[in-house]
Design a protein around this motif. Structure first.
Motif, PDB file in Angstrom:
ATOM      1  N   GLN A   5      40.752 -32.369 -19.183  1.00  0.00           N
ATOM      2  CA  GLN A   5      41.316 -32.376 -17.832  1.00  0.00           C
ATOM      3  C   GLN A   5      40.509 -33.327 -16.963  1.00  0.00           C
ATOM      4  N   VAL A   6      41.198 -34.017 -16.072  1.00  0.00           N
ATOM      5  CA  VAL A   6      40.591 -34.990 -15.168  1.00  0.00           C
ATOM      6  C   VAL A   6      40.784 -34.491 -13.748  1.00  0.00           C
ATOM      7  N   ARG A   7      39.713 -34.576 -12.941  1.00  0.00           N
ATOM      8  CA  ARG A   7      39.795 -34.106 -11.559  1.00  0.00           C
ATOM      9  C   ARG A   7      39.047 -35.077 -10.651  1.00  0.00           C
ATOM     10  N   ASP A   8      39.690 -35.497  -9.572  1.00  0.00           N
ATOM     11  CA  ASP A   8      39.018 -36.332  -8.575  1.00  0.00           C
ATOM     12  C   ASP A   8      38.150 -35.436  -7.710  1.00  0.00           C
ATOM     13  N   ILE A   9      36.897 -35.832  -7.553  1.00  0.00           N
ATOM     14  CA  ILE A   9      35.947 -35.068  -6.743  1.00  0.00           C
ATOM     15  C   ILE A   9      35.165 -36.048  -5.884  1.00  0.00           C
ATOM     16  N   GLY A  10      34.294 -35.544  -5.070  1.00  0.00           N
ATOM     17  CA  GLY A  10      33.418 -36.427  -4.312  1.00  0.00           C
ATOM     18  C   GLY A  10      33.203 -35.949  -2.898  1.00  0.00           C
ATOM     19  N   THR A  11      32.556 -36.811  -2.139  1.00  0.00           N
ATOM     20  CA  THR A  11      32.279 -36.564  -0.736  1.00  0.00           C
ATOM     21  C   THR A  11      32.993 -37.639   0.070  1.00  0.00           C
ATOM     22  N   ASP A  12      32.758 -37.643   1.357  1.00  0.00           N
ATOM     23  CA  ASP A  12      33.351 -38.693   2.189  1.00  0.00           C
ATOM     24  C   ASP A  12      32.864 -40.079   1.779  1.00  0.00           C
ATOM     25  N   ASP A  13      31.621 -40.156   1.273  1.00  0.00           N
ATOM     26  CA  ASP A  13      31.012 -41.445   0.943  1.00  0.00           C
ATOM     27  C   ASP A  13      31.068 -41.808  -0.540  1.00  0.00           C
ATOM     28  N   VAL A  14      31.158 -40.805  -1.413  1.00  0.00           N
ATOM     29  CA  VAL A  14      31.095 -41.050  -2.850  1.00  0.00           C
ATOM     30  C   VAL A  14      32.309 -40.424  -3.528  1.00  0.00           C
ATOM     31  N   ALA A  15      33.181 -41.261  -4.061  1.00  0.00           N
ATOM     32  CA  ALA A  15      34.324 -40.774  -4.832  1.00  0.00           C
ATOM     33  C   ALA A  15      33.946 -40.795  -6.312  1.00  0.00           C
ATOM     34  N   ALA A  16      34.342 -39.768  -7.038  1.00  0.00           N
ATOM     35  CA  ALA A  16      34.040 -39.696  -8.465  1.00  0.00           C
ATOM     36  C   ALA A  16      35.179 -38.990  -9.176  1.00  0.00           C
ATOM     37  N   THR A  17      35.197 -39.152 -10.483  1.00  0.00           N
ATOM     38  CA  THR A  17      36.167 -38.469 -11.329  1.00  0.00           C
ATOM     39  C   THR A  17      35.388 -37.636 -12.329  1.00  0.00           C
ATOM     40  N   LEU A  18      35.734 -36.362 -12.412  1.00  0.00           N
ATOM     41  CA  LEU A  18      35.099 -35.445 -13.350  1.00  0.00           C
ATOM     42  C   LEU A  18      36.048 -35.243 -14.526  1.00  0.00           C
ATOM     43  N   ILE A  19      35.534 -35.419 -15.738  1.00  0.00           N
ATOM     44  CA  ILE A  19      36.335 -35.259 -16.945  1.00  0.00           C
ATOM     45  C   ILE A  19      35.662 -34.218 -17.823  1.00  0.00           C
ATOM     46  N   ARG A  20      36.429 -33.190 -18.217  1.00  0.00           N
ATOM     47  CA  ARG A  20      35.892 -32.222 -19.166  1.00  0.00           C
ATOM     48  C   ARG A  20      36.082 -32.764 -20.568  1.00  0.00           C
ATOM     49  N   GLY A  21      35.107 -32.545 -21.422  1.00  0.00           N
ATOM     50  CA  GLY A  21      35.182 -33.026 -22.796  1.00  0.00           C
ATOM     51  C   GLY A  21      36.247 -32.310 -23.605  1.00  0.00           C
ATOM     52  N   PRO A  22      36.476 -32.773 -24.826  1.00  0.00           N
ATOM     53  CA  PRO A  22      37.478 -32.148 -25.685  1.00  0.00           C
ATOM     54  C   PRO A  22      37.014 -30.787 -26.182  1.00  0.00           C
ATOM     55  N   GLU A  23      37.910 -30.054 -26.830  1.00  0.00           N
ATOM     56  CA  GLU A  23      37.577 -28.726 -27.349  1.00  0.00           C
ATOM     57  C   GLU A  23      36.368 -28.767 -28.267  1.00  0.00           C
ATOM     58  N   GLN A  24      36.199 -29.876 -28.981  1.00  0.00           N
ATOM     59  CA  GLN A  24      35.090 -30.002 -29.921  1.00  0.00           C
ATOM     60  C   GLN A  24      33.744 -30.155 -29.212  1.00  0.00           C
ATOM     61  N   LYS A  25      33.773 -30.336 -27.895  1.00  0.00           N
ATOM     62  CA  LYS A  25      32.538 -30.517 -27.129  1.00  0.00           C
ATOM     63  C   LYS A  25      32.482 -29.517 -25.977  1.00  0.00           C
ATOM     64  N   PRO A  26      32.324 -28.229 -26.273  1.00  0.00           N
ATOM     65  CA  PRO A  26      32.259 -27.258 -25.176  1.00  0.00           C
ATOM     66  C   PRO A  26      31.045 -27.528 -24.291  1.00  0.00           C
ATOM     67  N   GLY A  27      31.241 -27.415 -22.998  1.00  0.00           N
ATOM     68  CA  GLY A  27      30.150 -27.663 -22.063  1.00  0.00           C
ATOM     69  C   GLY A  27      29.915 -29.133 -21.758  1.00  0.00           C
ATOM     70  N   TRP A  28      30.753 -30.015 -22.268  1.00  0.00           N
ATOM     71  CA  TRP A  28      30.578 -31.452 -22.072  1.00  0.00           C
ATOM     72  C   TRP A  28      31.437 -31.917 -20.904  1.00  0.00           C
ATOM     73  N   PHE A  29      30.811 -32.547 -19.938  1.00  0.00           N
ATOM     74  CA  PHE A  29      31.519 -33.114 -18.795  1.00  0.00           C
ATOM     75  C   PHE A  29      31.000 -34.527 -18.570  1.00  0.00           C
ATOM     76  N   GLU A  30      31.850 -35.381 -18.037  1.00  0.00           N
ATOM     77  CA  GLU A  30      31.448 -36.733 -17.668  1.00  0.00           C
ATOM     78  C   GLU A  30      31.842 -36.978 -16.227  1.00  0.00           C
ATOM     79  N   LEU A  31      31.013 -37.726 -15.534  1.00  0.00           N
ATOM     80  CA  LEU A  31      31.305 -38.174 -14.175  1.00  0.00           C
ATOM     81  C   LEU A  31      31.509 -39.671 -14.208  1.00  0.00           C
ATOM     82  N   TRP A  32      32.643 -40.121 -13.719  1.00  0.00           N
ATOM     83  CA  TRP A  32      32.916 -41.551 -13.615  1.00  0.00           C
ATOM     84  C   TRP A  32      32.923 -41.915 -12.145  1.00  0.00           C
ATOM     85  N   LEU A  33      32.193 -42.978 -11.794  1.00  0.00           N
ATOM     86  CA  LEU A  33      32.138 -43.415 -10.412  1.00  0.00           C
ATOM     87  C   LEU A  33      31.716 -44.868 -10.323  1.00  0.00           C
TER      88      LEU A  33
END
Length: 130
Positions: A5-33
């Motif tokens: 799942q992909v979710r746009d997150i951030g603050t007024d100054d910093v936009a980022a995208t949070l991506i949860r890893g696949p089922e094979q990687k529980p607890g794995w998240f990535e931040l793209w910015l």
């Protein structure tokens, strides 16, 4: 969040995208910015209570979770079916380099080799490669 799942997150100054890893990687998240905003986001996360652990700790966690670092762990020519990384493949995609090999392995349900992790329950008494 659901796997991949992909979710746009951030603050007024910093936009980022949070991506949860696949089922094979529980607890794995990535931040793209934007790389120019990375230090600013880092400061905000630390201020909010995040604990920096360093690259060595991340690498130890990756190895313990048996997540391959594809470019370092396997040769570029290694087929993903050989590494049990089927989530990295799309069997419905159109033409791409290596498509014939990937499809042949899928349809025959076998490949010439398989790569598996091993667990050592006690330290090796022999020096050198295992």
């Amino acid at each position: 969040m659901q796997p991949l799942q992909v979710r746009d997150i951030g603050t007024d100054d910093v936009a980022a995208t949070l991506i949860r890893g696949p089922e094979q990687k529980p607890g794995w998240f990535e931040l793209w910015l934007d790389p120019n905003k990375a230090q600013e986001l880092w400061n905000l996360l630390v201020k909010a209570g995040a604990k920096p652990v360093g690259a060595e700790a991340l690498e130890m966690w990756r190895v313990l979770q048996a997540f391959p670092a594809m470019a370092r762990t396997f040769a570029i020519a290694t087929c993903r079916q050989e590494t049990e990384q089927l989530q990295a493949l799309n069997f419905t995609k159109g033409c791409y380099i290596g498509q014939e090999i990937v499809e042949r392995i899928r349809s025959r349900r076998t490949s010439a080799s398989q790569v598996h992790g091993i667990y050592l329950w006690r330290p090796s008494t022999r020096a050198g490669k295992i």
